[in-house]
Design a protein around this motif. Structure first.
Motif, PDB file in Angstrom:
ATOM      1  N   MET A 165       0.913  -1.354   0.061  1.00  0.00           N
ATOM      2  CA  MET A 165      -0.012  -0.016  -0.050  1.00  0.00           C
ATOM      3  C   MET A 165       0.788   1.389   0.002  1.00  0.00           C
ATOM      4  SD  MET A 165      -3.248  -1.509   2.313  1.00  0.00           S
ATOM      5  CE  MET A 165      -4.164   0.108   2.456  1.00  0.00           C
TER       6      MET A 165
ATOM      7  N   ARG B 169      -1.969   3.133  -3.380  1.00  0.00           N
ATOM      8  CA  ARG B 169      -3.349   2.512  -2.958  1.00  0.00           C
ATOM      9  C   ARG B 169      -4.446   3.437  -3.431  1.00  0.00           C
ATOM     10  NH1 ARG B 169      -4.723   6.477  -0.570  1.00  0.00           N
ATOM     11  NH2 ARG B 169      -6.978   5.429  -0.339  1.00  0.00           N
ATOM     12  N   GLY B 170      -5.733   3.085  -3.344  1.00  0.00           N
ATOM     13  CA  GLY B 170      -6.947   3.689  -3.726  1.00  0.00           C
ATOM     14  C   GLY B 170      -7.028   3.100  -5.199  1.00  0.00           C
ATOM     15  N   ALA B 171      -8.394   2.575  -5.486  1.00  0.00           N
ATOM     16  CA  ALA B 171      -8.526   1.823  -6.679  1.00  0.00           C
ATOM     17  C   ALA B 171      -7.963   2.546  -7.979  1.00  0.00           C
ATOM     18  CB  ALA B 171     -10.342   1.631  -6.705  1.00  0.00           C
TER      19      ALA B 171
ATOM     20  N   ARG C 148      -4.384  -7.123  -4.989  1.00  0.00           N
ATOM     21  CA  ARG C 148      -5.192  -6.865  -4.169  1.00  0.00           C
ATOM     22  C   ARG C 148      -6.579  -7.092  -5.116  1.00  0.00           C
ATOM     23  NH1 ARG C 148      -5.090  -1.375  -1.307  1.00  0.00           N
ATOM     24  NH2 ARG C 148      -6.310  -2.490   0.059  1.00  0.00           N
TER      25      ARG C 148
ATOM     26  N   CYS D 236     -12.235   6.885   4.570  1.00  0.00           N
ATOM     27  CA  CYS D 236     -11.105   6.641   4.043  1.00  0.00           C
ATOM     28  C   CYS D 236     -10.568   7.569   2.925  1.00  0.00           C
ATOM     29  CB  CYS D 236     -11.413   5.271   3.046  1.00  0.00           C
ATOM     30  SG  CYS D 236     -10.080   4.617   2.318  1.00  0.00           S
TER      31      CYS D 236
ATOM     32  N   ALA E 166      -5.532   8.673  -3.987  1.00  0.00           N
ATOM     33  CA  ALA E 166      -6.143   7.611  -4.404  1.00  0.00           C
ATOM     34  C   ALA E 166      -6.139   7.334  -6.212  1.00  0.00           C
ATOM     35  CB  ALA E 166      -7.486   7.392  -3.739  1.00  0.00           C
TER      36      ALA E 166
ATOM     37  N   THR F 272     -11.570  11.425  -6.361  1.00  0.00           N
ATOM     38  CA  THR F 272     -13.041  11.259  -6.760  1.00  0.00           C
ATOM     39  C   THR F 272     -14.242  12.048  -5.919  1.00  0.00           C
ATOM     40  OG1 THR F 272     -13.149   9.104  -5.506  1.00  0.00           O
ATOM     41  CG2 THR F 272     -12.708   9.177  -7.922  1.00  0.00           C
TER      42      THR F 272
ATOM     43  N   GLN G 112      -6.474   5.773   6.669  1.00  0.00           N
ATOM     44  CA  GLN G 112      -6.242   6.460   5.469  1.00  0.00           C
ATOM     45  C   GLN G 112      -6.887   7.823   5.562  1.00  0.00           C
ATOM     46  OE1 GLN G 112      -7.259   3.260   5.597  1.00  0.00           O
ATOM     47  NE2 GLN G 112      -6.763   2.161   3.747  1.00  0.00           N
TER      48      GLN G 112
ATOM     49  N   THR H 153     -15.243   4.508  -4.123  1.00  0.00           N
ATOM     50  CA  THR H 153     -15.597   2.983  -4.114  1.00  0.00           C
ATOM     51  C   THR H 153     -14.420   2.364  -4.827  1.00  0.00           C
ATOM     52  OG1 THR H 153     -17.188   1.504  -5.378  1.00  0.00           O
ATOM     53  CG2 THR H 153     -16.603   3.300  -6.486  1.00  0.00           C
ATOM     54  N   ASP H 154     -14.424   1.044  -4.571  1.00  0.00           N
ATOM     55  CA  ASP H 154     -13.322   0.167  -5.255  1.00  0.00           C
ATOM     56  C   ASP H 154     -14.011  -0.717  -6.277  1.00  0.00           C
ATOM     57  OD1 ASP H 154     -12.452   0.720  -2.028  1.00  0.00           O
ATOM     58  OD2 ASP H 154     -10.815   0.189  -3.281  1.00  0.00           O
TER      59      ASP H 154
ATOM     60  N   ASN I  50     -16.770  -0.403  -0.722  1.00  0.00           N
ATOM     61  CA  ASN I  50     -15.760   0.748  -0.197  1.00  0.00           C
ATOM     62  C   ASN I  50     -15.001   0.115   1.014  1.00  0.00           C
ATOM     63  OD1 ASN I  50     -14.441   3.434  -0.635  1.00  0.00           O
ATOM     64  ND2 ASN I  50     -15.484   4.057   0.657  1.00  0.00           N
ATOM     65  N   LYS I  51     -14.166   0.885   1.567  1.00  0.00           N
ATOM     66  CA  LYS I  51     -13.110   0.728   2.884  1.00  0.00           C
ATOM     67  C   LYS I  51     -14.019   0.102   3.807  1.00  0.00           C
ATOM     68  CE  LYS I  51      -9.616   0.585   3.008  1.00  0.00           C
ATOM     69  NZ  LYS I  51      -8.909  -0.664   2.914  1.00  0.00           N
TER      70      LYS I  51
HETATM   71  O1  MRU Z   1      -7.257  -0.033   0.932  1.00  0.00           O
HETATM   72  P1  MRU Z   1      -7.276   1.284   0.215  1.00  0.00           P
HETATM   73  O2  MRU Z   1      -6.626   2.430   0.874  1.00  0.00           O
HETATM   74  O3  MRU Z   1      -6.562   0.941  -1.315  1.00  0.00           O
HETATM   75  O4  MRU Z   1      -8.679   1.789   0.070  1.00  0.00           O
HETATM   76  C1  MRU Z   1      -9.164   2.744  -0.518  1.00  0.00           C
HETATM   77  C2  MRU Z   1     -10.655   3.082  -0.719  1.00  0.00           C
HETATM   78  O5  MRU Z   1     -11.275   2.218  -0.134  1.00  0.00           O
HETATM   79  C3  MRU Z   1     -10.959   4.223  -1.434  1.00  0.00           C
HETATM   80  O6  MRU Z   1     -12.217   4.785  -0.889  1.00  0.00           O
HETATM   81  C4  MRU Z   1     -11.383   3.752  -2.851  1.00  0.00           C
HETATM   82  O7  MRU Z   1     -10.267   3.079  -3.519  1.00  0.00           O
HETATM   83  C5  MRU Z   1     -11.981   4.959  -3.782  1.00  0.00           C
HETATM   84  S1  MRU Z   1     -10.491   5.806  -4.342  1.00  0.00           S
HETATM   85  C6  MRU Z   1     -10.861   7.092  -5.381  1.00  0.00           C
END
Ligand code: MRU
Length: 348
Positions: free
Chosen positions: A50, A53-55, A90, A164, A170, A176, A203, A242-243, A253-254
């Motif tokens: 990480m 990180r972040g989608a 991931r 998060c 991210a 976003t 985060q 959102t992921d 999401n987180k």
């Molecule tokens: O585990 P992470 O830090 O990668 O999780 C990130 C999140 O959950 C974010 O909210 C998500 O990726 C959206 S980012 C635009």
């Protein structure tokens, strides 16, 4: 986005035109540290740990992982190995698979001698597309924030709660959920952000750091405080990232996002998710089959002899989501809502 007044992206090509530079997010907010990644193994390790990180950022970083693998060996076998290793880093963020599929399709159709050039060109395009997408989410999100502020009917700041980090860290730039906040703030809308700490990785402190860099008023709260604040009328809306969002509008999401959505629903607080189209899994009818990342229990605590369980994400059902902010506009969290904006994903 700005760091001490200087513009940065979260990932950029190094001067050698081959390696990539990333911001090591495990060191933030204590230290701003840039790391150079030169080989596939380093990219795999950086995503797993990480550091990135972040989608959306995971997706683009993985695309550059393919570039680095091919720069060492442009064969089909090397491409397959890189794809598999990166995909396994991931499981929840669908952007990872989306970016890898785009890369693999383009590269497989390219002669071996031309693959490296094709790969770098496409990875750069994915990065630029991400910036443009986030900027548009910011435009639509800002409009939505202004409408809510007008409805509020006071001159008091709009009170937003986020969970998060769905900011520029991210993504490649803008973020976003926070893209809307930055635009609104820059446009003079008074806004204050409640920032969930977001245990166990915290985060929320990344969010706080970003907001501070941009001069946006905010306050960090522990994860369990949001419900109280909503009952006290101190939250006008929640906005999260959102992921992976399923076809019916269920939002992964987180971990902890679902509880915020439940509290928001109980208190009639609007709950929005900022959803770039790359985070929509059109193959999933609903969120039940979204893979939930299980992380190291050691992130929860290090007390000897006490078990810990550490799911990284949860799924908020669409019925608790007021709307989805996409790069094409804001829609209902439902299949018809999404298809109105993305008709090309329709059944036939
Ligand atoms: O585990 P992470 O830090 O990668 O999780 C990130 C999140 O959950 C974010 O909210 C998500 O990726 C959206 S980012 C635009």
């Amino acid at each position: 986005m700005r760091v001490n007044g200087k513009h940065f992206r979260t990932l950029w090509l190094a001067a050698d035109g081959r390696s990539i530079n990333i911001i090591d997010q495990t060191r933030l907010p204590a230290e701003f540290w840039v790391v150079r990644l030169e080989h596939l193994a380093e990219v795999v390790a950086a995503i797993r740990a990480m550091q990135v990180r972040g989608a959306p950022l995971i997706g683009v970083t993985a695309a550059y992982g393919i570039c680095l693998a091919l720069a060492d060996d442009p064969s089909d076998k090397a491409l397959r190995t890189a794809y598999d290793q990166l995909l396994a880093t991931r499981p929840t963020a669908v952007n990872l698979r989306w970016a890898l599929d785009r890369m693999a399709t383009a590269i497989s159709a390219t002669a071996v001698d031309d693959r490296v050039g094709t790969a770098y060109a496409l990875a750069a395009k994915l990065a630029e597309d991400d910036v443009a997408t986030c900027e548009q989410i910011g435009v639509h999100g800002e409009r939505m924030l202004r409408t809510l502020w007008d409805q509020k009917g006071t001159r008091q700041p709009l009170q937003l709660l986020t969970h998060c980090n769905a900011g520029w860290l991210a993504t490649i730039d803008w973020g976003t959920a926070l893209a809307a906040v930055y635009r609104a703030h820059d446009g003079g809308l008074p806004i204050h952000v409640w920032v969930d700490e977001t245990r166990p990785r915290n985060q929320g402190y990344l969010t706080s750091w970003e907001l501070a860099q941009h001069g946006v008023p905010h306050t960090v709260i522990v994860d369990n405080a949001g419900g109280l604040l909503m009952r006290q009328g101190k939250v006008d809306l929640c906005v999260v990232g959102t992921d992976r969002t399923a076809r019916n509008g269920d939002v992964a999401n987180k971990i902890g996002t679902y509880l915020k959505a439940l509290a928001a629903h109980d208190n009639s607080v609007p709950f929005y998710a900022a959803v770039p189209s790359m985070s929509i899994d059109w193959d999933l009818a609903n969120g039940d089959d979204i893979p939930i990342e299980e992380r190291d229990p050691g992130e929860v605590h290090s007390l000897p002899g006490i078990a810990a369980h550490n799911p990284g994400f949860d799924v908020t059902p669409a019925r608790l989501v007021t709307g989805l902010i996409t790069e094409r506009g804001v829609c209902a969290a439902s299949e018809p809502g999404l298809l109105e904006l993305f008709p090309e994903q329709g059944a036939g």
